[in-house]
Design a protein around this motif. Sequence first.
Motif, PDB file in Angstrom:
ATOM      1  N   PHE A  30      43.153 -61.426 -57.379  1.00 43.46           N
ATOM      2  CA  PHE A  30      43.909 -62.431 -56.626  1.00 43.46           C
ATOM      3  C   PHE A  30      44.205 -63.651 -57.505  1.00 43.46           C
ATOM      4  CE2 PHE A  30      42.162 -60.326 -52.771  1.00 43.46           C
ATOM      5  CZ  PHE A  30      43.342 -60.175 -52.062  1.00 43.46           C
ATOM      6  N   VAL A  31      43.164 -64.194 -58.100  1.00 44.82           N
ATOM      7  CA  VAL A  31      43.321 -65.409 -58.907  1.00 44.82           C
ATOM      8  C   VAL A  31      44.183 -65.117 -60.135  1.00 44.82           C
ATOM      9  CG1 VAL A  31      42.078 -67.141 -60.261  1.00 44.82           C
ATOM     10  CG2 VAL A  31      41.185 -66.418 -58.036  1.00 44.82           C
ATOM     11  N   LEU A  32      43.905 -64.020 -60.805  1.00 41.54           N
ATOM     12  CA  LEU A  32      44.678 -63.646 -61.986  1.00 41.54           C
ATOM     13  C   LEU A  32      46.143 -63.399 -61.620  1.00 41.54           C
ATOM     14  CD1 LEU A  32      44.445 -63.090 -65.021  1.00 41.54           C
ATOM     15  CD2 LEU A  32      43.959 -60.708 -64.453  1.00 41.54           C
ATOM     16  N   GLY A  33      46.373 -62.704 -60.518  1.00 43.50           N
ATOM     17  CA  GLY A  33      47.746 -62.442 -60.082  1.00 43.50           C
ATOM     18  C   GLY A  33      48.501 -63.721 -59.766  1.00 43.50           C
ATOM     19  N   ALA A  34      47.853 -64.648 -59.062  1.00 48.88           N
ATOM     20  CA  ALA A  34      48.500 -65.925 -58.738  1.00 48.88           C
ATOM     21  C   ALA A  34      48.816 -66.706 -60.008  1.00 48.88           C
ATOM     22  CB  ALA A  34      47.613 -66.745 -57.810  1.00 48.88           C
ATOM     23  N   LEU A  35      47.878 -66.711 -60.937  1.00 47.08           N
ATOM     24  CA  LEU A  35      48.077 -67.423 -62.198  1.00 47.08           C
ATOM     25  C   LEU A  35      49.210 -66.792 -63.012  1.00 47.08           C
ATOM     26  CD1 LEU A  35      46.981 -69.662 -64.076  1.00 47.08           C
ATOM     27  CD2 LEU A  35      45.435 -67.946 -65.022  1.00 47.08           C
ATOM     28  N   LEU A  36      49.167 -65.481 -63.136  1.00 46.38           N
ATOM     29  CA  LEU A  36      50.183 -64.789 -63.939  1.00 46.38           C
ATOM     30  C   LEU A  36      51.577 -64.912 -63.339  1.00 46.38           C
ATOM     31  CD1 LEU A  36      48.296 -61.561 -65.074  1.00 46.38           C
ATOM     32  CD2 LEU A  36      48.940 -63.546 -66.463  1.00 46.38           C
ATOM     33  N   THR A  37      51.656 -65.032 -62.023  1.00 45.23           N
ATOM     34  CA  THR A  37      52.962 -65.202 -61.380  1.00 45.23           C
ATOM     35  C   THR A  37      53.692 -66.406 -61.966  1.00 45.23           C
ATOM     36  OG1 THR A  37      52.191 -64.189 -59.337  1.00 45.23           O
ATOM     37  CG2 THR A  37      54.107 -65.595 -59.164  1.00 45.23           C
ATOM     38  N   HIS A  45      57.604 -60.576 -64.327  1.00 48.30           N
ATOM     39  CA  HIS A  45      57.301 -61.193 -63.036  1.00 48.30           C
ATOM     40  C   HIS A  45      57.270 -60.198 -61.876  1.00 48.30           C
ATOM     41  CE1 HIS A  45      57.810 -63.909 -59.579  1.00 48.30           C
ATOM     42  NE2 HIS A  45      57.073 -64.727 -60.312  1.00 48.30           N
ATOM     43  N   PRO A  46      58.262 -59.299 -61.756  1.00 44.45           N
ATOM     44  CA  PRO A  46      58.217 -58.351 -60.629  1.00 44.45           C
ATOM     45  C   PRO A  46      56.982 -57.456 -60.640  1.00 44.45           C
ATOM     46  CG  PRO A  46      60.394 -58.343 -61.634  1.00 44.45           C
ATOM     47  CD  PRO A  46      59.504 -59.172 -62.519  1.00 44.45           C
ATOM     48  N   TYR A  47      56.494 -57.102 -61.815  1.00 43.15           N
ATOM     49  CA  TYR A  47      55.308 -56.249 -61.903  1.00 43.15           C
ATOM     50  C   TYR A  47      54.061 -56.995 -61.433  1.00 43.15           C
ATOM     51  CZ  TYR A  47      58.392 -53.268 -64.591  1.00 43.15           C
ATOM     52  OH  TYR A  47      59.444 -52.489 -64.979  1.00 43.15           O
ATOM     53  N   VAL A  48      53.973 -58.265 -61.787  1.00 46.18           N
ATOM     54  CA  VAL A  48      52.815 -59.071 -61.387  1.00 46.18           C
ATOM     55  C   VAL A  48      52.802 -59.269 -59.876  1.00 46.18           C
ATOM     56  CG1 VAL A  48      51.734 -61.353 -61.556  1.00 46.18           C
ATOM     57  CG2 VAL A  48      52.609 -60.231 -63.612  1.00 46.18           C
ATOM     58  N   THR A  49      53.938 -59.655 -59.307  1.00 49.77           N
ATOM     59  CA  THR A  49      53.973 -59.898 -57.864  1.00 49.77           C
ATOM     60  C   THR A  49      53.764 -58.602 -57.083  1.00 49.77           C
ATOM     61  OG1 THR A  49      56.396 -59.771 -57.873  1.00 49.77           O
ATOM     62  CG2 THR A  49      55.403 -61.970 -58.018  1.00 49.77           C
ATOM     63  N   ASP A  50      54.305 -57.505 -57.610  1.00 54.40           N
ATOM     64  CA  ASP A  50      54.112 -56.208 -56.948  1.00 54.40           C
ATOM     65  C   ASP A  50      52.636 -55.800 -56.980  1.00 54.40           C
ATOM     66  OD1 ASP A  50      55.250 -53.865 -55.633  1.00 54.40           O
ATOM     67  OD2 ASP A  50      54.778 -52.788 -57.496  1.00 54.40           O
ATOM     68  N   PRO A  99      60.481 -58.732 -49.959  1.00 49.03           N
ATOM     69  CA  PRO A  99      60.584 -59.473 -51.226  1.00 49.03           C
ATOM     70  C   PRO A  99      59.294 -60.257 -51.461  1.00 49.03           C
ATOM     71  CG  PRO A  99      62.514 -59.871 -49.833  1.00 49.03           C
ATOM     72  CD  PRO A  99      61.526 -59.092 -49.012  1.00 49.03           C
ATOM     73  N   PRO A 100      58.902 -60.423 -52.723  1.00 52.57           N
ATOM     74  CA  PRO A 100      57.592 -61.056 -53.006  1.00 52.57           C
ATOM     75  C   PRO A 100      57.372 -62.418 -52.355  1.00 52.57           C
ATOM     76  CG  PRO A 100      58.510 -60.123 -55.001  1.00 52.57           C
ATOM     77  CD  PRO A 100      59.565 -59.992 -53.941  1.00 52.57           C
ATOM     78  N   TYR A 101      58.376 -63.279 -52.328  1.00 53.07           N
ATOM     79  CA  TYR A 101      58.166 -64.610 -51.749  1.00 53.07           C
ATOM     80  C   TYR A 101      57.776 -64.525 -50.279  1.00 53.07           C
ATOM     81  CZ  TYR A 101      62.809 -64.191 -49.646  1.00 53.07           C
ATOM     82  OH  TYR A 101      63.881 -63.756 -48.921  1.00 53.07           O
ATOM     83  N   ALA A 102      58.307 -63.537 -49.567  1.00 51.98           N
ATOM     84  CA  ALA A 102      57.988 -63.367 -48.146  1.00 51.98           C
ATOM     85  C   ALA A 102      56.759 -62.481 -47.947  1.00 51.98           C
ATOM     86  CB  ALA A 102      59.182 -62.766 -47.414  1.00 51.98           C
ATOM     87  N   GLY A 103      56.693 -61.399 -48.689  1.00 54.39           N
ATOM     88  CA  GLY A 103      55.586 -60.461 -48.535  1.00 54.39           C
ATOM     89  C   GLY A 103      54.243 -61.069 -48.897  1.00 54.39           C
ATOM     90  N   ALA A 150      54.838 -68.896 -53.691  1.00 54.64           N
ATOM     91  CA  ALA A 150      55.576 -70.093 -54.107  1.00 54.64           C
ATOM     92  C   ALA A 150      56.170 -69.922 -55.502  1.00 54.64           C
ATOM     93  CB  ALA A 150      54.664 -71.314 -54.084  1.00 54.64           C
ATOM     94  N   GLY A 151      55.538 -69.100 -56.328  1.00 50.18           N
ATOM     95  CA  GLY A 151      56.039 -68.862 -57.685  1.00 50.18           C
ATOM     96  C   GLY A 151      57.006 -67.709 -57.769  1.00 50.18           C
ATOM     97  N   SER A 152      57.376 -67.149 -56.632  1.00 48.94           N
ATOM     98  CA  SER A 152      58.270 -65.986 -56.638  1.00 48.94           C
ATOM     99  C   SER A 152      59.701 -66.381 -56.337  1.00 48.94           C
ATOM    100  CB  SER A 152      57.814 -64.968 -55.591  1.00 48.94           C
ATOM    101  OG  SER A 152      56.527 -64.509 -55.927  1.00 48.94           O
TER     102      SER A 152
END
Length: 152
Positions: A30-37, A45-50, A99-103, A150-152
Amino acid sequence: MVTAESASVTLNLAPHPLALRLGYAGLIPFVLGALLTWLVRPDAHPYVTDALAKYAALIVSFLGGVHWGLGQRQALPSPSRFVWAVAVMLLAWIAVVMPPYAGLAALGALLVACYVVDRRVYPAHGLGTWLVLRFRLSAVASLSCFIAAAGS
């Protein structure tokens, strides 16, 4: 022979130290994914959010599975345990295809909703001592989803 009283005492013990370590380790994606976003190149970016959305959906499904198990433990199972277990899994599945921003925002909200429901249900099943851990894990996981959204 296990009596109702001894089973209750066993259920009200604090979470096992291994459960604590595994729970906190489960926050790493979770933390790594949020940071990497916020840090990766646009093509990554799409791979990280997915990846983060899919991991969050798995965790939401896991939390729903706990309710399925609680329902199975009851002599006269409450249908609400089974309905909740399936409902959160289906909502997580819908969030994954958004979409990532909503999902990711929806998954963050689902993690909060799971905690709110658990706060009501766990004590009735002798699991109230798990709520401190559940709060901490839910707070970090949902916040990570919101930050990533928010980063998507």
